[in-house]
Design an enzyme around this catalytic site. Structure first.
Site, PDB file in Angstrom:
ATOM      1  N   TYR A 295      12.915  15.265  -9.284  1.00  0.00           N
ATOM      2  CA  TYR A 295      14.241  15.860  -9.474  1.00  0.00           C
ATOM      3  C   TYR A 295      14.228  16.803 -10.675  1.00  0.00           C
ATOM      4  O   TYR A 295      14.755  17.927 -10.616  1.00  0.00           O
ATOM      5  CB  TYR A 295      15.294  14.769  -9.676  1.00  0.00           C
ATOM      6  CG  TYR A 295      16.687  15.314  -9.866  1.00  0.00           C
ATOM      7  CD1 TYR A 295      17.131  15.698 -11.122  1.00  0.00           C
ATOM      8  CD2 TYR A 295      17.550  15.453  -8.790  1.00  0.00           C
ATOM      9  CE1 TYR A 295      18.400  16.220 -11.311  1.00  0.00           C
ATOM     10  CE2 TYR A 295      18.822  15.977  -8.967  1.00  0.00           C
ATOM     11  CZ  TYR A 295      19.247  16.359 -10.219  1.00  0.00           C
ATOM     12  OH  TYR A 295      20.501  16.878 -10.392  1.00  0.00           O
TER      13      TYR A 295
ATOM     14  N   LYS B 224      15.830   5.116 -24.432  1.00  0.00           N
ATOM     15  CA  LYS B 224      16.699   5.601 -23.356  1.00  0.00           C
ATOM     16  C   LYS B 224      16.657   4.577 -22.221  1.00  0.00           C
ATOM     17  O   LYS B 224      15.690   4.516 -21.462  1.00  0.00           O
ATOM     18  CB  LYS B 224      16.239   6.965 -22.860  1.00  0.00           C
ATOM     19  CG  LYS B 224      17.159   7.582 -21.811  1.00  0.00           C
ATOM     20  CD  LYS B 224      16.677   8.967 -21.423  1.00  0.00           C
ATOM     21  CE  LYS B 224      17.629   9.582 -20.422  1.00  0.00           C
ATOM     22  NZ  LYS B 224      17.702   8.816 -19.149  1.00  0.00           N
TER      23      LYS B 224
END
Length: 794
Positions: free
Chosen positions: A38, A128
């Site tokens: 992506y 993250k």
């Protein structure tokens, strides 16, 4: 076609593809491509739009955050948009980000100039998390709303669901919080929670999740909050949105304030100065990534001072004052070129994917495990498919899913071979024998096996490699390549043949000279007196690992006793369930296996076991009559009914002799239970089985009428210890054996129940958690002193 026309066509194609992937990712929770793919498509679109700004439109994925709220949830308008972060994939990307920050703050930094000079900038650093971004709104300290990020401007109202997350405070603690406070963070699922959720789904025949991120997203977006409440979700705050009141003037200060108000934040939060310190943090987290309790895909750096954040401002879809430095992709797309079948030491015929080579997490991957044919069927996999490959840490690469929209018309189904690819013997699907409620049934297992046993060279080689391994017989110098030579030359056809090897036979092997030959023969001779636990593990019994082998040796004390133990008797041992018990029993009942063991124990050439001799004291008279009845699995006879029968008749013989009238006189025993018991006992095979189990319990001293033995307490009995870091005086495996010999249980993770943590150099998250919980911590010197205190050699 002009360059502009070609660009316009490609831009339209990319926008359509990205919008489709956004919908699958955010709305359906069924992503069809890895994040790395992506990101590549997104960057390609960004580059084309930068080259052709006249083609930029407001509805481009580059101009908004992804996703559309699901119609089943109410909509929530974010007063302050929940923007995504820019990404750094290389060190230079991070340096460029830092340069842009310093250029943007040139007038505010000491010695600043337009070239990015001046003082280094302070950054907050945190992992993250790979979960789902949410907003929590507190008014006067009360949680009043929870919302998903959605498209960044509009999300979904999930208030009832976030209220079920145990670490989300429904009311803020302490004082000093703003009247209105919007907390932003990530809802995620820990690795342990994810594994437990999938294990439960397998047990109940439910749907399993591909990864913790999908599990968290699917759990949070349940219309029934009871389902969400049953899922092991967690929340971690990373920022704020709307605020009415005052907050500290730094990013770290705000998060520390959150912690004081009961809002969970990352334990890995750090404050650093400058780009190099950011890089050091990134490297440190990367090294410890697989030891963390949760999945992460990078680290996030934010300018620490809120005034500087405001000065830097935002771009179209991301803040200029923050960046996500991604780790190398652990998932990639590639093509399945074919499937080969490998044969393991137990004869399991396992499919292995042959892939078009692709870089995953910095390593070229061309093969991946498919586990078994049930997994192939679950994936719906065909040769020629485009597949998602995942590689994490030292884990063997796995095929995670098929990208169905890219399946070619000529994709071929995968079929298990009828004959072993190594020896040509028949390949048969395993049959599982299950006994339940007095009935025996067969069902198909997930494994296909070659029936060739040790006549199959693949099985023989793997069996020998396992037999000589460090945690089994520990024959130093007998590596995989040497085992292959021994088998290929016909010198070894069974583990027992190792003990009849001659000097000349070994000397003639490739790579051997006089010294290496003598060393190998000496190592083989040294292995002739193994502990019972090592020998059991070396046999390669299915589902019996090192810990179960130790348990069997410690509990039953002799190979003879273990070899004839009935499955029902084995289940009295802790952590031995019915399936493992049947694997152990069936292994020793097999004539071929008995012959191999007899050859190994040959008086002249074989091994001499160091057996303990007796059943462990804690298992003396461990069986009760009520528990025995319950283990027979008689329909409608549960634990309560078993206790009533034991109390009324006092012996198995008394229960067997009881007629219908006797059974009906048992207080509060339901009629259907009495009938079920009578039907069970009317089957001669059931009575014979029950009597055989009772006889063995008597023989082993485990019967309820056996004499109880005094248990000599070991100094560390009942204590749980954890080893972490590097030890110099001994390996961690040896240290584990020493502690277990003193009665301790050595676990792999730290919890509030841990008694002590032994921490050597390089200890990481386990030591940090031990300190946080206030647990006792010993260094290596402390461990050695402890061993000396109890007279344990080291």
């Amino acid at each position: 076609m002009t360059d502009t026309q070609a660009a316009a066509e490609r831009i339209a194609q990319l926008r359509t593809e990205l919008d489709t992937h956004n919908y699958r990712y955010y709305v359906l929770d069924e992503p069809s491509i890895p994040d790395a793919e992506y990101d590549r498509l997104f960057r390609e679109l960004q580059a084309l739009e930068a080259e052709h700004p006249q083609l930029l439109t407001p509805d481009s994925p580059t101009q908004r955050v992804s996703g559309t709220p699901a119609s089943a949830f109410g909509e929530v308008r974010h007063e302050i948009p929940m923007l995504s972060l820019g990404n750094a994939f290389e060190e230079q990307d991070l340096l460029d980000f830092d340069r842009r920050v310093r250029e943007g703050l040139a007038d505010l930094l000491p010695g600043g100039d337009l070239l990015g000079g001046g003082a280094e900038v302070e950054y907050s650093c945190e992992p993250k998390l790979d979960g789902l971004a949410v907003s929590l709104l507190y008014e006067n300290g009360q949680l009043v709303r929870g919302a998903t990020r959605g498209d960044g401007s509009t999300g979904e109202d999930i208030t009832s669901n976030v209220r079920t997350i145990r670490n989300v405070p429904l009311k803020l603690h302490g004082e000093g919080w703003p009247d209105i406070l919007e907390v932003r963070g990530e809802v995620f699922m820990s690795r342990a929670g994810f594994e437990a959720l999938n294990a439960k789904a397998v047990e109940t025949g439910g749907k399993t999740f591909a990864n913790p991120r999908n599990a968290a997203a699917g759990s949070l977006r349940q219309l029934d909050s009871k389902i969400t409440a049953s899922r092991p979700l967690e929340f971690c705050a990373y920022g704020f949105g709307r605020v009415s009141g005052t907050l500290p003037d730094t990013q770290v200060g705000i998060l520390e304030a959150f912690r004081g108000w009961g809002i969970p934040i990352s334990r890995e939060l750090r404050l650093v100065k400058g780009a190099q310190a950011c890089r050091d943090y990134y490297d440190d987290i990367g090294r410890r990534r697989d030891a963390l309790a949760y999945e992460i895909d990078g680290v996030v750096f934010k300018v620490n001072r809120i005034a500087f954040q405001r000065e830097l401002g935002f771009r179209a879809r991301e803040p200029r004052w923050a960046i996500a430095h991604k780790f190398p992709a652990r998932e990639e797309l590639t093509e399945l070129l074919g499937v080969e079948f490998q044969v393991g030491r137990t004869g399991a015929v396992t499919p292995v994917a042959r892939l078009k080579p692709v870089q995953v997490a910095g390593v070229t991957v061309s093969n991946a495990t498919l586990h078994n044919m049930d997994e192939v069927a679950r994936l719906g996999l065909r040769i020629g498919d485009t597949v998602v490959i995942r590689r994490a840490g030292d884990v063997i690469p796995q095929v995670m899913q098929v990208v169905l929209e890219r399946r070619p018309a000529d994709a071929q189904p995968i079929e298990v071979p009828e004959h072993c690819p190594v020896c040509g013997s028949a390949v048969e699907r395993t049959q599982l024998v299950r006994r339940s409620k007095g009935r025996e049934s067969l069902s198909e297992g997930a494994i296909y096996r070659c029936v060739g046993r040790l006549s199959c060279q693949a099985q023989l080689k793997q069996a020998i490699i396992h037999f000589v391994s460090r945690r089994a017989m520990d024959i130093d110098g007998l590596g995989d390549k040497i085992v292959e030579q021994l088998v290929d030359r016909g010198l070894v056809a069974s583990p027992a043949d190792l003990y009849t090897l001659t000097y000349d036979q070994v000397f003639e092997l490739e790579g051997f000279a006089e010294l290496s030959t003598n060393n190998l023969l000496a190592a083989i001779a040294d292995s002739r007196t193994p502990s019972l636990a090592r020998f059991i593990f070396a046999l390669g019994i299915p589902d019996v690992g090192e810990e179960t082998a130790k348990l069997l040796a410690r509990s039953l004390g002799s190979l003879e006793r273990i070899g004839k133990a009935l499955p029902e008797v084995l289940t009295y041992l802790p952590d031995v369930g019915a399936e493992v018990a049947y694997e152990i029993h069936n292994f020793f009942a097999d004539e071929h296996n008995r012959q191999v063991i007899a050859q190994l124990r040959d008086a002249e050439h074989g091994v001499q076991l160091q057996e303990e001799g007796e059943v462990a004291a804690e298992f003396a008279a461990c069986a009760s009559l009520a528990g025995f009845i319950d283990k027979l699995n008689i329909p409608f006879i549960a634990a309560t009914g078993a206790e009533k029968l034991a109390s009324r008749f006092g012996s198995l013989d008394g229960i067997i002799r009881a007629d219908w009238l006797d059974l009906r006189q048992v207080e509060r025993l339901p009629e259907r239970a009495a009938k079920s018991l009578r039907d069970f006992l009317d089957e001669p095979a059931n009575v014979q089985r029950a009597l055989a189990i009772e006889a063995q319990l008597r023989e082993f001293g485990m019967h309820w009428q056996s004499e109880r033995k005094a248990v000599e307490g070991l100094p560390l009995a009942g204590q749980t210890w954890v080893l972490t870091g590097t030890l110099e005086a001994m390996s961690r495996d040896v240290a584990k054996e020493k502690l277990e010999g003193l009665g301790a249980k050595v676990a792999g993770s730290v919890s509030a129940r841990t008694h002590c943590v032994v921490a050597g150099p390089g200890a990481g998250s386990k030591l940090a958690k031990a300190n946080e919980l206030g647990l006792k911590v010993l260094d290596e010197d402390g461990l050695l002193k402890l061993l000396d205190e109890y007279g344990v050699a080291h």
